[in-house]
Write an enzyme that holds these catalytic residues in place. Structure first.
Site, PDB file in Angstrom:
ATOM      1  N   ASN A 127      -1.290   8.706  -2.912  1.00 52.70           N
ATOM      2  CA  ASN A 127      -1.972   7.682  -2.118  1.00 52.70           C
ATOM      3  C   ASN A 127      -3.435   7.679  -2.569  1.00 52.70           C
ATOM      4  O   ASN A 127      -4.188   8.594  -2.251  1.00 52.70           O
ATOM      5  CB  ASN A 127      -1.844   8.018  -0.627  1.00 52.70           C
ATOM      6  CG  ASN A 127      -2.555   7.007   0.269  1.00 52.70           C
ATOM      7  OD1 ASN A 127      -3.373   6.217  -0.193  1.00 52.70           O
ATOM      8  ND2 ASN A 127      -2.246   7.036   1.552  1.00 52.70           N
TER       9      ASN A 127
ATOM     10  N   HIS B  56       4.657   8.010  -6.543  1.00 51.85           N
ATOM     11  CA  HIS B  56       5.147   9.139  -7.328  1.00 51.85           C
ATOM     12  C   HIS B  56       4.152   9.541  -8.423  1.00 51.85           C
ATOM     13  O   HIS B  56       3.838  10.710  -8.597  1.00 51.85           O
ATOM     14  CB  HIS B  56       6.492   8.765  -7.965  1.00 51.85           C
ATOM     15  CG  HIS B  56       7.153   9.905  -8.673  1.00 51.85           C
ATOM     16  ND1 HIS B  56       6.968  10.163 -10.017  1.00 51.85           N
ATOM     17  CD2 HIS B  56       7.981  10.871  -8.220  1.00 51.85           C
ATOM     18  CE1 HIS B  56       7.662  11.236 -10.360  1.00 51.85           C
ATOM     19  NE2 HIS B  56       8.281  11.691  -9.285  1.00 51.85           N
TER      20      HIS B  56
ATOM     21  N   HIS C 285       0.850  -1.202   0.000  1.00 53.43           N
ATOM     22  CA  HIS C 285       0.000   0.000   0.000  1.00 53.43           C
ATOM     23  C   HIS C 285       0.883   1.248   0.000  1.00 53.43           C
ATOM     24  O   HIS C 285       1.854   1.347   0.756  1.00 53.43           O
ATOM     25  CB  HIS C 285      -0.907  -0.001   1.241  1.00 53.43           C
ATOM     26  CG  HIS C 285      -1.596   1.289   1.490  1.00 53.43           C
ATOM     27  ND1 HIS C 285      -2.331   1.929   0.517  1.00 53.43           N
ATOM     28  CD2 HIS C 285      -1.655   2.104   2.583  1.00 53.43           C
ATOM     29  CE1 HIS C 285      -2.815   3.057   1.006  1.00 53.43           C
ATOM     30  NE2 HIS C 285      -2.416   3.193   2.254  1.00 53.43           N
TER      31      HIS C 285
HETATM   32  C1  LIG Z   1       4.868  12.719   6.152  1.00 49.62           C
HETATM   33  C2  LIG Z   1       6.207  12.211   5.620  1.00 49.62           C
HETATM   34  C3  LIG Z   1       6.116  12.160   4.106  1.00 49.62           C
HETATM   35  C4  LIG Z   1       7.274  13.199   6.024  1.00 49.62           C
HETATM   36  O1  LIG Z   1       8.514  12.741   5.650  1.00 49.62           O
HETATM   37  P1  LIG Z   1       9.891  13.365   6.229  1.00 49.62           P
HETATM   38  O2  LIG Z   1      11.024  12.636   5.603  1.00 49.62           O
HETATM   39  O3  LIG Z   1       9.862  14.843   6.008  1.00 49.62           O
HETATM   40  O4  LIG Z   1       9.802  12.935   7.705  1.00 49.62           O
HETATM   41  P2  LIG Z   1       9.810  13.635   9.099  1.00 49.62           P
HETATM   42  O5  LIG Z   1       9.376  12.565   9.998  1.00 49.62           O
HETATM   43  O6  LIG Z   1      11.128  14.307   9.295  1.00 49.62           O
HETATM   44  O7  LIG Z   1       8.687  14.766   9.075  1.00 49.62           O
HETATM   45  C5  LIG Z   1       8.896  16.110   8.664  1.00 49.62           C
HETATM   46  C6  LIG Z   1       8.142  17.044   9.611  1.00 49.62           C
HETATM   47  O8  LIG Z   1       6.760  16.682   9.580  1.00 49.62           O
HETATM   48  C7  LIG Z   1       6.329  16.332  10.894  1.00 49.62           C
HETATM   49  N1  LIG Z   1       5.366  15.230  10.768  1.00 49.62           N
HETATM   50  C8  LIG Z   1       5.586  14.013  10.226  1.00 49.62           C
HETATM   51  N2  LIG Z   1       4.481  13.273  10.314  1.00 49.62           N
HETATM   52  C9  LIG Z   1       3.543  14.034  10.919  1.00 49.62           C
HETATM   53  C10 LIG Z   1       2.183  13.824  11.312  1.00 49.62           C
HETATM   54  N3  LIG Z   1       1.573  12.689  11.068  1.00 49.62           N
HETATM   55  N4  LIG Z   1       1.542  14.823  11.942  1.00 49.62           N
HETATM   56  C11 LIG Z   1       2.152  16.019  12.182  1.00 49.62           C
HETATM   57  N5  LIG Z   1       3.433  16.285  11.827  1.00 49.62           N
HETATM   58  C12 LIG Z   1       4.115  15.298  11.218  1.00 49.62           C
HETATM   59  C13 LIG Z   1       7.593  15.918  11.630  1.00 49.62           C
HETATM   60  O9  LIG Z   1       7.455  16.070  13.020  1.00 49.62           O
HETATM   61  C14 LIG Z   1       8.608  16.878  11.071  1.00 49.62           C
HETATM   62  O10 LIG Z   1       8.418  18.132  11.693  1.00 49.62           O
HETATM   63  P3  LIG Z   1       9.640  18.982  12.277  1.00 49.62           P
HETATM   64  O11 LIG Z   1      10.464  19.354  11.076  1.00 49.62           O
HETATM   65  O12 LIG Z   1       8.982  20.169  12.907  1.00 49.62           O
HETATM   66  O13 LIG Z   1      10.350  18.103  13.227  1.00 49.62           O
HETATM   67  C15 LIG Z   1       6.541  10.809   6.205  1.00 49.62           C
HETATM   68  O14 LIG Z   1       6.768  10.924   7.586  1.00 49.62           O
HETATM   69  C16 LIG Z   1       5.451   9.801   5.982  1.00 49.62           C
HETATM   70  O15 LIG Z   1       5.368   9.129   4.948  1.00 49.62           O
HETATM   71  N6  LIG Z   1       4.604   9.611   6.996  1.00 49.62           N
HETATM   72  C17 LIG Z   1       3.503   8.634   6.953  1.00 49.62           C
HETATM   73  C18 LIG Z   1       2.315   9.254   6.303  1.00 49.62           C
HETATM   74  C19 LIG Z   1       1.051   8.543   6.674  1.00 49.62           C
HETATM   75  O16 LIG Z   1       0.583   8.661   7.801  1.00 49.62           O
HETATM   76  N7  LIG Z   1       0.496   7.782   5.714  1.00 49.62           N
HETATM   77  C20 LIG Z   1      -0.694   6.964   5.932  1.00 49.62           C
HETATM   78  C21 LIG Z   1      -1.856   7.605   5.257  1.00 49.62           C
HETATM   79  S1  LIG Z   1      -3.325   6.848   5.826  1.00 49.62           S
HETATM   80  C22 LIG Z   1      -3.520   5.464   4.930  1.00 49.62           C
HETATM   81  O17 LIG Z   1      -2.884   5.303   3.938  1.00 49.62           O
HETATM   82  C23 LIG Z   1      -4.488   4.473   5.454  1.00 49.62           C
HETATM   83  C24 LIG Z   1      -5.901   4.925   5.738  1.00 49.62           C
HETATM   84  O18 LIG Z   1      -6.196   6.113   5.875  1.00 49.62           O
HETATM   85  O19 LIG Z   1      -6.813   4.094   5.851  1.00 49.62           O
END
Ligand SMILES: CC(C)(COP(=O)(O)OP(=O)(O)OC[C@H]1O[C@@H](n2cnc3c(N)ncnc32)[C@H](O)[C@@H]1OP(=O)(O)O)[C@@H](O)C(=O)NCCC(=O)NCCSC(=O)CC(=O)O
Length: 445
Positions: A348, A344, A315
């Site tokens: 999602n 890309h 996924h």
């Molecule tokens: C969001 C990202 C692309 C960010 O990548 P980065 O390489 O920049 O990673 P990072 O962890 O340094 O994050 C960069 C900044 O964003 C913040 N950050 C990261 N995730 C966050 C979140 N969930 N909420 C709030 N802030 C967040 C970090 O604290 C950091 O802030 P600072 O710089 O201040 O420290 C990655 O973390 C990612 O892929 N996360 C998972 C996304 C996700 O939840 N996907 C599932 C979707 S739901 C799904 O698919 C299923 C469904 O819904 O059913």
């Protein structure tokens, strides 16, 4: 769990939206610009996350967002978005397979964010003049792993033995669900989720096996919702200002790994060859006797999954989700390439995303007769659903990827947003003047 008897994927189609719905650099800039609540902190967050999102500039959004009406969606916008996916993909699939809508015995639709009455399943029955005895199910609120929930329903119906043709539609409704606020965990879903949908025809009729693309071997569902963190990490709610949106917490990748491990403990005995299974049992017993502190399930991490699986359809939840699963399974770049490239190109697309990943593998001519393919999906709840397919013949349809596959993987996955918005990183509260920047942005377009 139910065992899987005959369950064949006849064919599938992934939806490709029209070009004028592409989220180009210009459109993305304008969308951000329109939200007057955003300040420097939110701009810095957007810059970082959009750059690291793994997404390019060809993904698609619904019409109301492209037309700058995201904060005032109508019910008609939501219907229009669904009709577009249904009309294009379902027509295409019936044409491709030479199966008539009147042949369909079972219709399952999963769409999380839009559940009108009559249901969208009824809308499809009406549109295609399906038979009066067609059985319909309409799943909502089940998130990105719902396509395999639909498949489970189909499989269970198939197991009753009566020859059945099933149509499954997996898509997501984005037009009524835009989050116009400034809570970062809720802004994240605006960044990641994009228009997409897939439609599949399945049967349990052995006479159709030869023409079917793949056979389902097993399907496992894990639901970790009894755990508070797992339940809360992806949730629709109101922010502090009362604005509704989808909250994706920072703990989501961790919840995904936990759900995945629950799923895998039951999946592993069904997919591994005897030798690897024997090693797994031996290591599990050894670990129970020796019990090294804080090392987790060592036996799971030592398994060589590639002895039982040839392709991994993950996924496209976000880069962190793909990386976490890739790490857990010790997958190579080649293994995770279809998921990363799908993220890309399409973003999602929720429950339909694994079908685009499958489409990538097929368009790249990776899928050969006898290959075994594992689909792993994650979704709100928190759920991890997985299933294994066996490929019935060499597959090579271009599908939704037809026009693009030659350009993938691209030379670089770097998107242009650093170039456009890199200045945000250097701004401070003293120097940041939103209006001046907006004017500059407009002039640069
Ligand atoms: C969001 C990202 C692309 C960010 O990548 P980065 O390489 O920049 O990673 P990072 O962890 O340094 O994050 C960069 C900044 O964003 C913040 N950050 C990261 N995730 C966050 C979140 N969930 N909420 C709030 N802030 C967040 C970090 O604290 C950091 O802030 P600072 O710089 O201040 O420290 C990655 O973390 C990612 O892929 N996360 C998972 C996304 C996700 O939840 N996907 C599932 C979707 S739901 C799904 O698919 C299923 C469904 O819904 O059913």
């Amino acid at each position: 769990q139910q065992s899987t008897k005959n369950c064949y994927l006849i064919d599938y189609v992934c939806f490709k939206a029209p070009c004028d719905q592409q989220v180009t650099r210009k459109i993305a800039g304008e969308i951000i610009e329109r939200n007057r609540l955003l300040g420097l902190s939110e701009y810095k967050f957007l810059l970082k996350v959009i750059i690291n999102s793994g997404m390019g500039v060809e993904t698609y959004a619904p019409k109301n967002i492209i037309e700058a009406r995201e904060t005032s969606p109508t019910v008609n916008d939501a219907f229009q978005e669904m009709d577009e996916v249904i009309d294009t993909s379902v027509n295409d699939l019936f044409r491709k397979t030479n199966i008539s809508p009147r042949d369909v015995d079972l219709l399952v639709i999963n769409i999380s964010g839009f559940s009108p009455a009559p249901s969208l399943a009824s809308r499809v029955v009406r549109r295609y003049k399906m038979r009066e005895d067609v059985k319909t199910y309409n799943l909502s609120g089940m998130g990105c792993s719902a396509s395999l929930v639909s498949l489970d329903l189909v499989r269970n119906t198939f197991n009753s033995g009566k020859k059945t043709i099933a149509l499954v539609l997996s898509t997501e409704s984005l037009s009524p669900n835009w989050y116009p606020g400034k809570d970062k965990s809720m802004m994240l879903s605006n960044i990641l989720f994009r228009t997409g949908g897939s439609v599949m025809l399945l049967t349990n009729d052995p006479a159709m096996r030869a023409r079917a693309k793949m056979s389902l071997k097993c399907l496992i569902r894990a639901h970790t919702g009894a755990n508070d963190n797992a339940y809360n990490c992806a949730m629709q709610k109101e922010d502090d200002e009362g604005i509704v949106g989808m909250h994706l917490g920072k703990s989501l990748p961790k919840a995904a790994v936990h759900a995945f491990s629950e799923n895998f403990q039951r999946l592993v005995p069904k997919i591994l060859p005897y030798r690897e299974l024997a090693l797994y049992v031996y290591r599990t017993i050894k670990q129970k006797v020796v019990k090294p502190a804080g090392k987790g399930n060592l036996a799971m991490t030592q398994i060589d999954y590639k002895t039982g699986i040839d392709h991994f359809c993950l996924h496209t939840g976000g880069p962190a989700v793909i990386e976490a699963v890739g790490r857990a399974l010790r997958l190579s770049k080649y293994d995770t390439e279809p998921a990363s490239m799908t993220l890309h190109r399409w973003g999602n697309t929720s429950s339909s995303s694994v079908w685009y990943v499958l489409g990538y593998m097929e368009a790249k001519k990776r899928l050969k007769k006898g290959d075994r393919l594992l689909m792993i999906t994650f979704g709100t709840g928190f759920k991890c659903n997985s299933c294994m397919w066996e490929v019935n013949r060499d597959l090579a349809d271009g599908g939704a990827w037809e026009d693009d596959i030659k350009n993938y993987p691209p030379q670089t996955l770097v998107n242009p947003y650093m170039e456009m918005y890199g200045w945000v990183a250097d701004e401070t509260d003293e120097t940041f003047n939103r209006e001046e920047r907006a004017e500059e942005f407009r002039r640069s377009q």
